[in-house]
Design a protein around this motif. Structure first.
Motif, PDB file in Angstrom:
ATOM      1  N   MET A 106      11.079   9.662  25.812  1.00  0.00           N
ATOM      2  CA  MET A 106      10.354   9.458  27.653  1.00  0.00           C
ATOM      3  C   MET A 106       9.790  10.619  26.926  1.00  0.00           C
ATOM      4  SD  MET A 106      11.603   7.570  29.420  1.00  0.00           S
ATOM      5  CE  MET A 106      12.081   7.515  31.592  1.00  0.00           C
ATOM      6  N   ALA A 129       8.558   0.961  29.574  1.00  0.00           N
ATOM      7  CA  ALA A 129       9.664   1.554  28.345  1.00  0.00           C
ATOM      8  C   ALA A 129      10.198   2.268  28.934  1.00  0.00           C
ATOM      9  CB  ALA A 129       8.382   2.032  27.807  1.00  0.00           C
ATOM     10  N   GLY A 130      10.059   2.959  30.345  1.00  0.00           N
ATOM     11  CA  GLY A 130      11.325   4.119  30.298  1.00  0.00           C
ATOM     12  C   GLY A 130      12.318   3.781  31.702  1.00  0.00           C
ATOM     13  N   ILE A 131      12.222   2.392  32.316  1.00  0.00           N
ATOM     14  CA  ILE A 131      12.725   2.452  32.779  1.00  0.00           C
ATOM     15  C   ILE A 131      14.131   1.386  32.220  1.00  0.00           C
ATOM     16  CG2 ILE A 131      13.188   0.226  34.597  1.00  0.00           C
ATOM     17  CD1 ILE A 131      10.785   1.254  36.326  1.00  0.00           C
ATOM     18  N   GLY A 145      14.814   1.662  28.906  1.00  0.00           N
ATOM     19  CA  GLY A 145      15.433   3.161  28.500  1.00  0.00           C
ATOM     20  C   GLY A 145      16.363   3.526  28.769  1.00  0.00           C
ATOM     21  N   ALA A 146      16.175   3.424  30.029  1.00  0.00           N
ATOM     22  CA  ALA A 146      17.091   4.091  31.198  1.00  0.00           C
ATOM     23  C   ALA A 146      18.266   3.287  31.342  1.00  0.00           C
ATOM     24  CB  ALA A 146      16.804   4.753  32.405  1.00  0.00           C
ATOM     25  N   VAL A 179      18.989   2.467  21.872  1.00  0.00           N
ATOM     26  CA  VAL A 179      17.686   3.164  22.924  1.00  0.00           C
ATOM     27  C   VAL A 179      16.203   2.623  23.160  1.00  0.00           C
ATOM     28  CG1 VAL A 179      16.824   4.330  24.332  1.00  0.00           C
ATOM     29  CG2 VAL A 179      19.816   4.188  24.049  1.00  0.00           C
ATOM     30  N   ARG A 180      16.246   3.431  21.882  1.00  0.00           N
ATOM     31  CA  ARG A 180      14.622   3.579  21.336  1.00  0.00           C
ATOM     32  C   ARG A 180      14.646   1.620  21.587  1.00  0.00           C
ATOM     33  NH1 ARG A 180      13.040   8.715  17.757  1.00  0.00           N
ATOM     34  NH2 ARG A 180      13.430  10.316  19.915  1.00  0.00           N
ATOM     35  N   LEU A 207      20.024   2.989  28.078  1.00  0.00           N
ATOM     36  CA  LEU A 207      21.083   4.068  27.724  1.00  0.00           C
ATOM     37  C   LEU A 207      22.537   4.044  28.445  1.00  0.00           C
ATOM     38  CD1 LEU A 207      21.703   6.620  26.648  1.00  0.00           C
ATOM     39  CD2 LEU A 207      20.196   7.886  29.278  1.00  0.00           C
ATOM     40  N   LEU A 208      21.422   3.661  29.788  1.00  0.00           N
ATOM     41  CA  LEU A 208      23.395   3.721  30.646  1.00  0.00           C
ATOM     42  C   LEU A 208      23.882   2.292  30.226  1.00  0.00           C
ATOM     43  CD1 LEU A 208      21.970   4.273  34.141  1.00  0.00           C
ATOM     44  CD2 LEU A 208      23.612   5.679  32.693  1.00  0.00           C
ATOM     45  N   THR A 214      17.462  11.046  35.071  1.00  0.00           N
ATOM     46  CA  THR A 214      18.020  11.313  33.857  1.00  0.00           C
ATOM     47  C   THR A 214      18.477  12.286  33.131  1.00  0.00           C
ATOM     48  OG1 THR A 214      16.352  10.134  32.834  1.00  0.00           O
ATOM     49  CG2 THR A 214      17.739   8.466  33.260  1.00  0.00           C
ATOM     50  N   PHE A 252       8.135   6.546  36.930  1.00  0.00           N
ATOM     51  CA  PHE A 252       8.384   6.833  36.158  1.00  0.00           C
ATOM     52  C   PHE A 252       8.554   8.326  35.840  1.00  0.00           C
ATOM     53  CE2 PHE A 252       7.978   9.460  31.139  1.00  0.00           C
ATOM     54  CZ  PHE A 252       7.676   8.194  30.447  1.00  0.00           C
ATOM     55  N   MET A 279      12.931   0.002  24.305  1.00  0.00           N
ATOM     56  CA  MET A 279      12.700   0.935  25.315  1.00  0.00           C
ATOM     57  C   MET A 279      10.999   0.556  24.774  1.00  0.00           C
ATOM     58  SD  MET A 279      13.025   5.007  25.343  1.00  0.00           S
ATOM     59  CE  MET A 279      12.241   5.417  26.463  1.00  0.00           C
ATOM     60  N   TYR A 305      16.554   9.192  23.544  1.00  0.00           N
ATOM     61  CA  TYR A 305      16.120   8.728  24.615  1.00  0.00           C
ATOM     62  C   TYR A 305      15.331   9.613  26.059  1.00  0.00           C
ATOM     63  CZ  TYR A 305      15.698   7.686  29.822  1.00  0.00           C
ATOM     64  OH  TYR A 305      15.320   7.197  31.166  1.00  0.00           O
TER      65      TYR A 305
END
Lengths: 459, 172
Positions: A233, B106-108, B110-111, B52-53, B114-115, A187, A180, B56, A229
């Motif tokens: 996070m 959720a983090g992965i 989300g990233a 995005v959210r 985003l991309l 990012t 994480f 996530m 985002y």
């Protein structure tokens, strides 16, 4: 470019209490942060640092090879004190790691704008500290080659991990936290890598930073999604970081030993982690600011704020120790009373008193403004806190295991040269990774500081 | 590919005023490129939407419940072990691994979202060919306006009159 650096520093003005930074324009931020990476500057001090860090890293690698090759018998662990340096180092390093995430997430959510100048290098500290922390439980295992048995995977033995085991919780806590943190850090870095791509003149640098920035082009649509985002996070990172160190606290609290079996352990470990991490950030901030000449961006106002957090941490640590003593006394159990006496006057008592001084008393000097703004005082106290927190980790292990229920099991711990080699070596490995980080990546989050500078200049 | 006029402004306030004027003139501001996020800019461009959210949340819930199911299935159905009389379904400690894993997922996710929603990674773009576009990652606040078919020079003059440092043509 060196002329523009000269201009940027000339544009900077004397420090003022109401302003966090000392630069007048957004362009000056870019110049100051990217100059060390892009200009042909003398990196002599950096190379000296790398040489020392590499030597210590070799010591670390050698110690690991010894531990893995010969087994954990080379360490000072014995049949009573079955946990030794590796577990203390593990707890210490993961505690250092916590502060980076707390700075970047908790302070973001609470609108502490000063974090912008320090969050990037604090996050890098987190990554490296957690990566090192993750090595120690493996080094501590009797059969480290089977550590992957902690993960649920299809296997011919038809076995599953024991989910009720603290070791399995640890495995997932460290792994999740490390991955994480890498995602969060990377990012956050993408827009700054794009700035470097656009500023660098050499072809190799353009390709390197261009590929790493993934083609980021600062579009308003991208920024919008990015902010949504990033805040989400941060909101996820706060409970994650608290849970990680709580789980580390549970490693002890779940053990039925005097001095460990206390419900205060999870929050007490989280505060201790934040405290030691902030102390490490102070040391790193002082070094980064000196090494990369970033005095205009990381100002004494930042150190002032961090020192205030440290004095708060020290006071809570004092309260936690008091709560620990009280519950030991109030339990009315002989083993707990005996352990308390052993802590204060037993074999490790000098270390215990030193720990109390470093963790509770030393920071009290930060009630005074002059001390919060004196670099020498800040660094000395921060190093004392780091030593004190390491003493706390090792004493939690030593005192309880040396003085458990059965007097015939009472014994002391004699560290071997490999204990010291793996401990000091891990510091060298950390320093080496950190030196590489500041040489390759921008040590300060440029887009966040630019926003801060813009608001300050407009105000 | 839309043909656009790119106008570079020295600070975000000038950019925001230009966005308003462009809209008043009846032209379409397509996008803007700024060194740091500017409050209210995405809203002014009508681009203040992102999934995005939601991704996530979905990733986090799926990761968390998936992890809990793995624990329950392995400890209750597939490999029940009586360890000191503890209940097979020990929910009191079973939430630890799903929590960690859910946050990680959720983090992965989300990233990745985003991309993916930003169309990245895309290492090259026609906009990078415009001279001066690299200022947008440093100190230039660049507005992209759809080039009108009639009287593009009027738009150009209007942009220059609103403090633009330069106006150039590009494709987006």
């Amino acid at each position: 470019m060196s002329r523009s650096l000269h201009d940027a520093t000339r544009n900077s003005f004397p420090e003022r209490a109401e302003r966090l930074t000392r630069v007048e324009s957004e362009a000056a931020v870019d110049v100051l942060v990217t100059a060390p990476l892009l200009d042909r500057r003398s990196w002599r001090r950096w190379w000296i640092g790398v040489a020392v860090a590499t030597l210590l890293t070799l010591v670390f690698v050698g110690a690991i090879a010894m531990i893995l090759g010969k087994g954990i018998g080379v360490l000072g662990n014995n049949t009573s004190i079955v946990w030794g340096y590796p577990i203390a180092n593990y707890v210490w390093w993961i505690g250092i790691g916590n502060a980076g995430t707390l700075i970047s997430s908790l302070l973001l959510l609470t609108h502490q704008r000063w974090r912008a100048a320090i969050n990037r290098f604090a996050e890098a500290m987190t990554l490296m500290a957690v990566a090192i922390a993750g090595l120690f439980p493996i080094l501590h295992m009797g059969r480290p080659e089977y550590f992957y048995w902690l993960a649920p995977y299809p296997n011919v033995m038809h076995l599953w991990p024991q989910w009720r085991s603290a070791l399995v919780w640890d495995f997932w806590a460290i792994l999740s936290y490390l991955l994480f943190s890498i995602v969060f850090w990377y990012t956050g870095l993408i827009p700054d890598l794009a700035t470097l791509r656009d500023r660098t003149l050499g072809r190799a640098g353009q390709l390197f930073y261009g590929a790493l920035s993934l083609g980021w082009r600062n579009s308003a649509r991208h920024w919008y999604a990015y902010e949504k985002y990033y805040k989400a996070m941060a909101a996820l990172a706060v409970p994650l970081v608290c849970s990680v160190h709580s789980i580390v606290g549970l490693d002890f609290a779940a053990g039925m030993m005097p001095g460990w079996q206390e419900p205060i352990f999870p929050p007490y470990f989280v505060v201790g982690a934040m405290f030691s991490g902030f102390a490490m950030v102070v040391v790193l901030a002082a070094l980064v600011r000196w090494g990369l000449k970033l005095e205009a961006l990381v100002t004494m106002n930042h150190f002032d704020a961090m020192a205030k957090l440290m004095v708060m941490g020290a006071t809570i640590m004092g309260l936690s120790y008091a709560a620990e003593w009280f519950s030991g006394w109030y339990s009315g159990r002989h083993a707990d009373h005996s352990l308390l006496a052993f802590e204060f006057v037993g074999h490790y008592a000098p270390m215990y008193w030193a720990m109390l001084f470093c963790n509770v008393m030393a920071c009290q000097i930060f009630w005074f403004r002059w001390a919060r703004r004196n670099m020498a005082v800040l660094i000395v106290v921060a190093i004392l806190v780091n030593i004190g927190m390491w003493l706390e980790r090792i004493l939690i292990v030593w005192n309880t295991l040396a003085h458990a229920y059965l007097p015939s099991m009472w014994s002391l711990f004699a560290p071997t040269i490999w204990d010291w080699a793996v401990t000091l070596g891990s510091l060298g490995f950390f320093a080496l990774m950190y030196l590489i980080f500041v040489r390759v990546f921008p040590a300060i989050s440029m887009h966040e500081v630019k926003q801060l500078v813009h608001e300050e200049v407009a105000a | 590919m839309t043909r656009v006029l790119l106008a570079c402004f020295p600070h975000p306030e000038a950019l925001m005023i230009a966005v308003r004027r462009v809209k008043e003139e009846g032209a379409v501001p397509v996008d803007a490129f700024t060194p740091h996020p500017v409050d209210g800019l995405a809203e002014a461009l009508g681009a203040a939407r992102t999934p995005v959210r939601k991704w996530m949340l979905a990733g986090g819930l799926l990761g968390g419940f998936g992890a809990y199911f793995t624990e329950w299935f392995s400890a209750v159905i597939d490999l029940p072990i009586n360890a000191g009389g503890r209940p097979l379904h020990s929910w009191e400690v079973f939430y630890l691994f799903p929590f960690e894993f859910g946050v990680l997922m959720a983090g992965i996710v989300g990233a990745a979202a985003l991309l993916a929603t930003s169309g990245l990674p895309r290492l090259n773009h026609p906009l990078f060919d415009v001279q001066g576009f690299e200022r947008s990652s440093q100190d230039g606040f660049i507005l992209a306006v759809e080039q009108p078919e009639r009287h593009p020079e009027r738009l150009r003059d209007m942009l220059l009159a609103s403090e633009a440092l330069w106006v150039r043509e590009g494709k987006t």
